[in-house]
Motif scaffolding. Structure first.
Motif, short mmCIF file in Angstrom:
data_model
loop_
_atom_site.label_atom_id
_atom_site.label_comp_id
_atom_site.label_asym_id
_atom_site.label_seq_id
_atom_site.Cartn_x
_atom_site.Cartn_y
_atom_site.Cartn_z
N LEU A 106 0.81 -1.21 0.00
CA LEU A 106 0.00 0.00 0.00
C LEU A 106 0.85 1.27 0.00
CD1 LEU A 106 -3.00 -0.82 2.32
CD2 LEU A 106 -3.02 -0.41 -0.12
N LYS A 107 2.00 1.21 0.66
CA LYS A 107 2.87 2.38 0.73
C LYS A 107 3.31 2.82 -0.66
CE LYS A 107 7.30 2.52 1.86
NZ LYS A 107 8.54 2.29 2.53
N ASN A 108 3.53 1.86 -1.52
CA ASN A 108 4.03 2.17 -2.86
C ASN A 108 2.92 2.35 -3.89
OD1 ASN A 108 6.70 2.04 -1.99
ND2 ASN A 108 6.74 -0.18 -2.24
N SER A 109 1.67 2.04 -3.54
CA SER A 109 0.64 2.08 -4.57
C SER A 109 -0.43 3.15 -4.36
CB SER A 109 -0.04 0.71 -4.69
OG SER A 109 -0.67 0.38 -3.48
N VAL A 110 -0.63 3.60 -3.13
CA VAL A 110 -1.66 4.62 -2.88
C VAL A 110 -1.07 5.75 -2.04
CG1 VAL A 110 -3.60 3.02 -3.03
CG2 VAL A 110 -2.53 3.43 -0.83
#
Length: 155
Positions: free
Chosen positions: A50-54
């Motif tokens: 999630l850190k890298n995608s949103v």
């Protein structure tokens, strides 16, 4: 949800069917080690995904708090049995405190509800003989502290 609940849940069912754990309640401290370790890995993977995608959101802080709380629970569990239910309910109350904007009545009601529901659930755990008050208190303190600090600092 897939990595933080479904994967550990399926693993628990597999471990039970293979006889690696006595029951699905995972009462023994030794039965919890592997499941907690897998939960740490799953939370870390979810957090990184999630850190890298949103964009940064409360979900990031929730996953970070959950990762830290699970890791600390794993470490405490190596020496002392701790109530996982209490960690979760303490985390819920800590999250509400960490998100609490000043002067809004709604958050006070949510916080009181979290305390009441957590108190009922943890009293039931104690009445069932699943935990001592020390195990419940330590779990609640750990969950509350980790989530309150994570949401205060990063939320």
């Amino acid at each position: 949800g897939l990595f933080t609940a479904v994967v550990p849940g399926i693993l628990l069912l597999m471990m039970r069917s293979l006889g690696w754990v006595e029951s699905l309640n995972v009462e023994r401290r030794s039965d919890r080690k592997f499941l907690l370790f897998v939960s740490i890995v799953a939370h870390y993977f979810s957090f990184q995904l999630l850190k890298n995608s949103v964009p940064v959101s409360a979900i990031h802080v929730l996953l970070l708090g959950s990762l830290v709380a699970t890791a600390l629970t794993f470490l405490v569990n190596l020496i002392y049995k701790i109530s996982l239910h209490a960690v979760g309910w303490g985390g819920m109350a800590g999250m509400v405190i960490g998100l609490w904007p000043t002067g809004i009545l709604y958050f006070f009601l949510v916080f009181c509800s979290a305390l009441l529901l957590g108190g009922l659930a943890l009293t039931a755990r104690r009445a069932l003989g699943a935990h001592s008050w020390g195990e419940i208190g330590l779990g609640y303190l750990l969950g509350f502290s980790v989530f309150a600090l994570c949401f205060q600092w990063f939320g």
